[in-house]
Design a protein around this motif. Structure first.
Motif, PDB file in Angstrom:
ATOM      1  N   VAL A  64      13.796  31.466 -16.382  1.00 47.21           N
ATOM      2  CA  VAL A  64      13.606  32.377 -15.250  1.00 47.21           C
ATOM      3  C   VAL A  64      13.455  33.810 -15.769  1.00 47.21           C
ATOM      4  CG1 VAL A  64      14.665  33.332 -13.163  1.00 47.21           C
ATOM      5  CG2 VAL A  64      14.875  30.889 -13.651  1.00 47.21           C
ATOM      6  N   LEU A  65      14.329  34.166 -16.715  1.00 48.62           N
ATOM      7  CA  LEU A  65      14.298  35.506 -17.299  1.00 48.62           C
ATOM      8  C   LEU A  65      12.945  35.791 -17.955  1.00 48.62           C
ATOM      9  CD1 LEU A  65      15.734  38.118 -18.191  1.00 48.62           C
ATOM     10  CD2 LEU A  65      16.714  36.847 -20.103  1.00 48.62           C
ATOM     11  N   LYS A  66      12.453  34.786 -18.681  1.00 44.12           N
ATOM     12  CA  LYS A  66      11.178  34.927 -19.364  1.00 44.12           C
ATOM     13  C   LYS A  66      10.055  35.201 -18.351  1.00 44.12           C
ATOM     14  CE  LYS A  66       8.611  32.355 -22.830  1.00 44.12           C
ATOM     15  NZ  LYS A  66       8.420  30.980 -23.316  1.00 44.12           N
ATOM     16  N   LYS A  67      10.087  34.443 -17.240  1.00 46.48           N
ATOM     17  CA  LYS A  67       9.053  34.588 -16.219  1.00 46.48           C
ATOM     18  C   LYS A  67       9.164  35.934 -15.504  1.00 46.48           C
ATOM     19  CE  LYS A  67       8.036  29.743 -15.251  1.00 46.48           C
ATOM     20  NZ  LYS A  67       6.799  29.729 -16.052  1.00 46.48           N
ATOM     21  N   ILE A  68      10.424  36.369 -15.282  1.00 44.37           N
ATOM     22  CA  ILE A  68      10.612  37.691 -14.649  1.00 44.37           C
ATOM     23  C   ILE A  68       9.954  38.761 -15.510  1.00 44.37           C
ATOM     24  CG2 ILE A  68      12.323  39.497 -14.119  1.00 44.37           C
ATOM     25  CD1 ILE A  68      14.265  37.247 -13.345  1.00 44.37           C
ATOM     26  N   ARG A  69      10.184  38.655 -16.831  1.00 47.33           N
ATOM     27  CA  ARG A  69       9.727  39.699 -17.744  1.00 47.33           C
ATOM     28  C   ARG A  69       8.229  39.630 -18.037  1.00 47.33           C
ATOM     29  NH1 ARG A  69      13.128  42.498 -16.445  1.00 47.33           N
ATOM     30  NH2 ARG A  69      15.106  42.954 -17.473  1.00 47.33           N
ATOM     31  N   ALA A  96      16.705  38.896 -26.669  1.00 48.40           N
ATOM     32  CA  ALA A  96      15.315  38.837 -27.118  1.00 48.40           C
ATOM     33  C   ALA A  96      14.372  38.710 -25.929  1.00 48.40           C
ATOM     34  CB  ALA A  96      15.137  37.659 -28.071  1.00 48.40           C
ATOM     35  N   LEU A  97      14.859  38.086 -24.848  1.00 50.50           N
ATOM     36  CA  LEU A  97      14.016  37.913 -23.663  1.00 50.50           C
ATOM     37  C   LEU A  97      14.065  39.137 -22.748  1.00 50.50           C
ATOM     38  CD1 LEU A  97      14.795  34.174 -22.813  1.00 50.50           C
ATOM     39  CD2 LEU A  97      12.625  35.098 -23.633  1.00 50.50           C
ATOM     40  N   GLY A  98      14.844  40.133 -23.132  1.00 52.34           N
ATOM     41  CA  GLY A  98      14.823  41.394 -22.388  1.00 52.34           C
ATOM     42  C   GLY A  98      15.893  41.555 -21.330  1.00 52.34           C
ATOM     43  N   VAL A  99      17.075  40.966 -21.568  1.00 49.75           N
ATOM     44  CA  VAL A  99      18.150  41.120 -20.591  1.00 49.75           C
ATOM     45  C   VAL A  99      18.796  42.493 -20.781  1.00 49.75           C
ATOM     46  CG1 VAL A  99      20.105  40.240 -21.932  1.00 49.75           C
ATOM     47  CG2 VAL A  99      19.987  39.800 -19.478  1.00 49.75           C
TER      48      VAL A  99
END
Lengths: 122, 324
Positions: A64-69, A96-99
């Motif tokens: 989900v995080l990846k898709k948000i970013r 790494a995924l931008g949290v």
């Protein structure tokens, strides 16, 4: 205008406690209960901040995080991972995924979460 | 004497001479033959001996082949046993990590509920209710601590891969940790003291999170097992800065219940809890010091203690300096 918090959390009890606590603080709260529906609902709600669990039915929190970013209107929205996964590799992966921040549920209280969220709006 | 008898005489003597010659010849032949015979015997013996040796060698060879076969069977058994062990170990690791993650979710929910009730976010509460809610919260937090310990022990079984070493200013870290313990210390009127150390202490090479766990555990124990109005002091010893392996030593001294001879033997064992510790705190996991030792050793340091029953305990641990 109330700030909007979006919560992705599958555990019903934790979700209701968090919603209750945040609404008490004057936030407008929207929720998703699984990974699959999260992204669409987030885009619809266009929140100011997202609280994201990692172990979810369907898409994982990481996905989900990846898709948000990766695309569109919510790309820059702050995301706080709020999970019971908390191993170093989980934290590194989320970073790494931008949290923006990483809290382990059992080690924090909802007061800490409220403080963390309000620190993004200062 | 008759002269005619002379030839007869000479004939006789000739016969005698030739007989003697024959005899000597016979002796020589006989001797030679005897020599040959003993040589042949020796050769036969030699041959028999060689044959015996060859047979022995063949037997040894057969034994070796059998041993080699047995060894390769054993090797196979060992490697499959090893494989099974590794699978079991993986399963155990997975089991513990899944269980602990799954346990932390409901535990978090209970903790938050207690918190909200205690902070009167769900309405007013009576002092009695507050007291029991506080007890509920304390128990829940203790349980979370044990689950966290189980989780970290499960990881520490694996490797030191999960460690991230960096330069850690030891005195700052200790100050911040002591800050967390002032209120529990105060409630037992224990004075919690950080002895001033030399200015400009070098940093140690440590994983800050892991080192924090060790210090929290040792200081928590020191306070827990020290009676009212006791003393807990923390000292950083820098007397070993100029050796070939420069290090800092942390010393945590309490005036508590001390360790019995039995406890001294077993204090670092997994799940061990000293009877005198159980009497003070019944619910500990017996993992704290085991984890502390594991963490310090993965840092390349050492941990040890001195203690006398009833007089208090001193824990020491060392950490190597951070080298650029």
């Amino acid at each position: 205008m109330a700030k909007k918090v979006f919560i992705v959390e599958d555990d019903e009890f934790l979700r209701s406690l968090t919603v209750k606590r945040l609404e008490k603080e004057g936030y407008q709260v929207d929720v998703a209960v699984d990974g699959d529906s999260a992204l669409g609902k987030i885009k619809e709600a266009s929140p100011d901040i997202i609280l994201l669990d990692l172990l979810l039915p369907g898409l994982s929190g990481f996905e989900v995080l990846k898709k948000i970013r990766e695309d569109g209107p919510v790309k820059g929205t702050p995301v706080i991972v709020f999970s019971n996964l908390g191993q170093r590799e989980d934290i590194e992966k989320a970073k790494a995924l931008g949290v923006n921040d990483f809290l382990i549920k059992a080690n924090f209280t909802l007061d800490d979460v409220v403080m963390k969220i309000s620190s993004f709006f200062k | 004497m008759d002269l005619f008898s002379l030839p007869t005489f000479s004939a006789v003597s000739l016969e005698i001479v030739s007989a003697i010659i024959l005899l000597i010849f016979g002796f020589i032949l006989g001797y030679l033959f005897q020599v040959k015979k003993s040589q042949v015997k020796a050769l036969v013996r030699e041959a028999k001996f060689r044959a015996g040796q060859i047979k022995a060698l063949e037997e040894i060879n057969q034994d070796l082949e059998a041993t080699t076969r047995r060894l390769s069977t054993k090797e196979f058994e060992l490697s499959s046993a090893n494989q099974r062990l590794r699978e079991l170990e993986d399963a155990k690791t997975k089991f513990v990590s899944v269980t602990t993650h799954q346990l932390r979710t409901p535990l978090a929910a209970i903790k938050w509920t207690f918190f909200m009730l205690l902070n009167k976010q769900l309405g007013e509460i009576t002092p009695d209710q507050q007291e029991f809610l506080q007890k509920g919260l304390t128990s829940t937090e203790r349980m979370i601590k044990i689950v966290n310990e189980l989780l970290s022990i499960n990881l520490s079984d694996n490797t030191s891969d999960a460690y991230q070493f960096e330069a850690v200013p030891l005195e700052n870290l200790i100050k911040s940790i002591l800050g967390e313990f002032y209120s529990p210390a105060q409630s037992k009127q224990i004075s919690l003291i950080l002895k001033p150390s030399s200015p400009n202490l070098p940093s140690v090479r440590a994983d800050q999170g892991k080192l924090r766990m060790v210090l929290e555990n040792l200081i928590d124990n020191a306070i827990k097992y020290t009676g009212k109005s006791g003393q807990v002091t923390v000292t950083i010893d820098d007397s070993d800065l100029n050796s070939s392996h420069p290090k800092l030593e942390v010393i945590i001294r309490d005036s508590g219940i001390g360790l019995s001879p039995e406890a001294k033997q077993k204090i670092f064992q997994k799940f061990y809890r000293a009877p005198e510790a159980v009497a003070v705190e019944p619910d500990g996991s017996g993992l704290g010091l085991f984890i502390a030792k594991d963490i310090i050793e993965k840092h390349g340091g050492a941990i040890w203690f001195e203690s006398n029953d009833g007089v208090g305990t001193v824990f020491h641990f060392t950490l190597p300096l951070f080298q650029k």
